[in-house]
Design an enzyme around this catalytic site. Structure first.
Site, PDB file in Angstrom:
ATOM      1  N   HIS A  90       5.986  -7.885   3.345  1.00 19.30           N
ATOM      2  CA  HIS A  90       5.589  -9.229   2.928  1.00 19.30           C
ATOM      3  C   HIS A  90       6.794  -9.841   2.227  1.00 19.30           C
ATOM      4  O   HIS A  90       7.278  -9.304   1.226  1.00 19.30           O
ATOM      5  CB  HIS A  90       4.380  -9.179   1.996  1.00 19.30           C
ATOM      6  CG  HIS A  90       3.137  -8.702   2.679  1.00 19.30           C
ATOM      7  ND1 HIS A  90       2.217  -7.867   2.082  1.00 19.30           N
ATOM      8  CD2 HIS A  90       2.664  -8.952   3.933  1.00 19.30           C
ATOM      9  CE1 HIS A  90       1.231  -7.623   2.930  1.00 19.30           C
ATOM     10  NE2 HIS A  90       1.473  -8.269   4.054  1.00 19.30           N
ATOM     11  N   GLU A  93       7.035 -10.162  -1.512  1.00 16.47           N
ATOM     12  CA  GLU A  93       6.929  -8.941  -2.313  1.00 16.47           C
ATOM     13  C   GLU A  93       8.302  -8.279  -2.268  1.00 16.47           C
ATOM     14  O   GLU A  93       8.564  -7.365  -1.489  1.00 16.47           O
ATOM     15  CB  GLU A  93       5.812  -8.052  -1.767  1.00 16.47           C
ATOM     16  CG  GLU A  93       4.449  -8.737  -1.904  1.00 16.47           C
ATOM     17  CD  GLU A  93       3.302  -7.970  -1.276  1.00 16.47           C
ATOM     18  OE1 GLU A  93       3.473  -6.766  -1.003  1.00 16.47           O
ATOM     19  OE2 GLU A  93       2.236  -8.580  -1.055  1.00 16.47           O
ATOM     20  N   HIS A 196       5.319  -2.311  -1.365  1.00 19.39           N
ATOM     21  CA  HIS A 196       4.749  -3.634  -1.599  1.00 19.39           C
ATOM     22  C   HIS A 196       4.773  -3.941  -3.095  1.00 19.39           C
ATOM     23  O   HIS A 196       5.202  -3.115  -3.915  1.00 19.39           O
ATOM     24  CB  HIS A 196       3.315  -3.689  -1.080  1.00 19.39           C
ATOM     25  CG  HIS A 196       3.204  -3.639   0.411  1.00 19.39           C
ATOM     26  ND1 HIS A 196       2.785  -4.705   1.179  1.00 19.39           N
ATOM     27  CD2 HIS A 196       3.450  -2.635   1.300  1.00 19.39           C
ATOM     28  CE1 HIS A 196       2.793  -4.370   2.457  1.00 19.39           C
ATOM     29  NE2 HIS A 196       3.193  -3.111   2.546  1.00 19.39           N
ATOM     30  N   GLU A 294       2.254   0.286  -3.776  1.00 20.27           N
ATOM     31  CA  GLU A 294       2.289  -0.964  -4.561  1.00 20.27           C
ATOM     32  C   GLU A 294       3.004  -0.627  -5.862  1.00 20.27           C
ATOM     33  O   GLU A 294       2.447   0.043  -6.734  1.00 20.27           O
ATOM     34  CB  GLU A 294       0.872  -1.454  -4.825  1.00 20.27           C
ATOM     35  CG  GLU A 294       0.044  -1.729  -3.573  1.00 20.27           C
ATOM     36  CD  GLU A 294       0.323  -3.102  -2.963  1.00 20.27           C
ATOM     37  OE1 GLU A 294       1.106  -3.871  -3.565  1.00 20.27           O
ATOM     38  OE2 GLU A 294      -0.239  -3.394  -1.890  1.00 20.27           O
TER      39      GLU A 294
END
Length: 436
Positions: A90, A93, A196, A294
């Site tokens: 992304h 990100e 991410h 993440e």
């Protein structure tokens, strides 16, 4: 000309006269700067790394991969597992993009000085793709939330764009997605993760489940258990535990309303089901265990925070990817010692949707926790074979279990007996002829 590019160019020009020093600053690198940073690392450490592109983005930007190995960075070496990290899927990100640049340089710069890194690099081939979505990054701007730059140039979410095992995914395959799919078909990746931002946790397969199971479940986000759930949970913990805050429940709220995550890990579907995700595609279709990491509550933090992010994730990035060196590996041969590619390798009792398979060199890898397992190998035209193996609980002691398959229903003993009989007949004939 970018000042960062100028600095890198000057360093590249004088690298033959100066000792290697760290060059990756704690700042964001746009496409031009990223390209020159990777090129410079490759030039500074030519015996340890190679730079290649797996394809181009929609706007024609190269998807650069820096591969690092103490054995042979340019080509696969039999017995050396292939692993990978992918960042910036992304575009907004962005923190993972910079963490992977730092990680690449850490492996190169500390090789020969840090025993842990040296041992890992000598025994592994590491592929690092800092950005899967370079077009999106060019549109993004610092900020902890929002979606500007998230999607690729055609407006598609790349982590919803892969073929899905559980339900039909009718989104058109994007250039970046196709490049990943082609890439993982050509390399025998054993372990992988994609980085991410916007949350703080390690997310493991499955990310999705069948529509029927969704309807049956009372919970809107049911746990979707994969056959290798035990090792996937272990892999998630191998990242969250060394992280100073990811494993701490209260630190994983990230200001959201859903609450924290015990130990800083979650099953993907139990968090929220996602169709077309990359980690499920890697695991189900290619037998590569992949997690979605993440690594920070803020998607695109200001540059002044990058060093702190690096210090938080530095140990976890190494500890996670080292897990490729546990479990069982081996080579599948025929009775003449030739490699058997594309043989099915199954851990009995683990019904993976698609079987793990041997590569062109007959190699297989299965990351497993300590225990006793039965490994079965099958290939059309050969008799299947099983072996029992004891997996021990420490790294770099992967159990080597090779298989020699019999062709066409003829047992190996029969073949060897026939060869022996022919040899003895020839010897007897020669002896009888000499007597005459």
């Amino acid at each position: 000309m970018h000042l960062h590019y100028l600095a890198l160019s000057i360093m590249a020009a004088f690298m033959t006269c100066a000792s290697a020093v760290p060059i990756i600053d704690f700042e964001y690198h746009d496409y031009v700067e990223l390209t020159y940073a990777l090129e410079t690392l490759q030039q500074m450490y030519p015996e340890m790394c190679d730079l290649y592109s797996i394809g181009q983005s929609v706007d024609g930007r190269e998807l650069w991969v820096l591969v690092i190995s103490g054995a042979n960075p340019e080509h696969h070496t039999v017995g050396v597992p292939e692993v990978k990290y992918v960042g910036n899927m992304h575009g907004n990100e962005a923190v993972g993009r910079e963490m992977l640049l730092q990680f690449a340089e850490e492996l190169l710069f500390m090789y020969g000085f840090d025993d842990d890194i040296t041992r890992f690099v000598d025994r592994t081939r590491i592929h690092i793709l800092p950005t899967m979505n370079p077009d999106g990054f060019e549109d993004a701007a610092p900020g902890c939330t929002g979606v500007m730059g998230r999607y690729n140039r055609n407006g598609y979410d790349l982590n919803r764009n892969f073929p899905d095992y559980f339900e039909e995914n009718d989104t058109p395959i994007q250039a970046e997605t196709q490049a990943i799919m082609d890439w993982i078909e050509t390399e025998s990746f054993v372990l992988s993760a994609n980085l991410h931002g916007g949350a703080l946790l390690a997310n493991y397969p499955y990310d999705n489940l069948s529509p029927e199971d969704k309807k049956k479940a009372n919970d809107t986000s049911p746990y979707s258990k994969a056959p290798d759930d035990d090792i996937l949970r272990h892999l998630a913990l191998s990242y969250s535990q060394p992280h100073p805050t990811m494993h701490v429940f209260n630190e994983t709220f990230c200001g959201g309303s859903e609450g924290g995550f015990k130990d800083g890990i979650t099953n993907g579907a139990d968090w929220y089901p996602v169709a077309g995700c990359m980690q499920d595609y890697n695991y189900i279709n290619l037998g590569c265990l992949e997690l979605t990491l993440e690594i920070g509550c803020c998607k695109y933090p200001e540059e002044e925070h990058l060093e702190a992010y690096w210090m938080e994730n530095r140990k976890s990035l190494l500890e996670y990817i080292k897990q490729a060196h546990r479990g069982v590996t081996g080579i599948v041969y025929d009775l003449f010692g030739r490699y058997i590619p594309n043989a099915k390798v199954t851990v009995v009792g683990r019904d993976n949707p698609y079987p793990f398979r041997t590569n062109a060199n007959g190699e297989y890898w299965r990351i497993l926790l300590p225990g006793i397992y039965t490994i079965m190998v099958e290939k059309e035209g050969y008799l299947s074979q099983t072996q029992e193996v004891l997996v021990k609980n420490y790294l770099y002691n992967v159990e080597q279990v090779d298989f020699y398959l019999d062709e066409g229903g003829t047992s190996g003993a029969s073949i060897l007996k026939a060869i022996f009989q022919i040899q003895m007949l020839l010897v007897f004939s020669i002896f009888a002829w000499r007597l005459c």
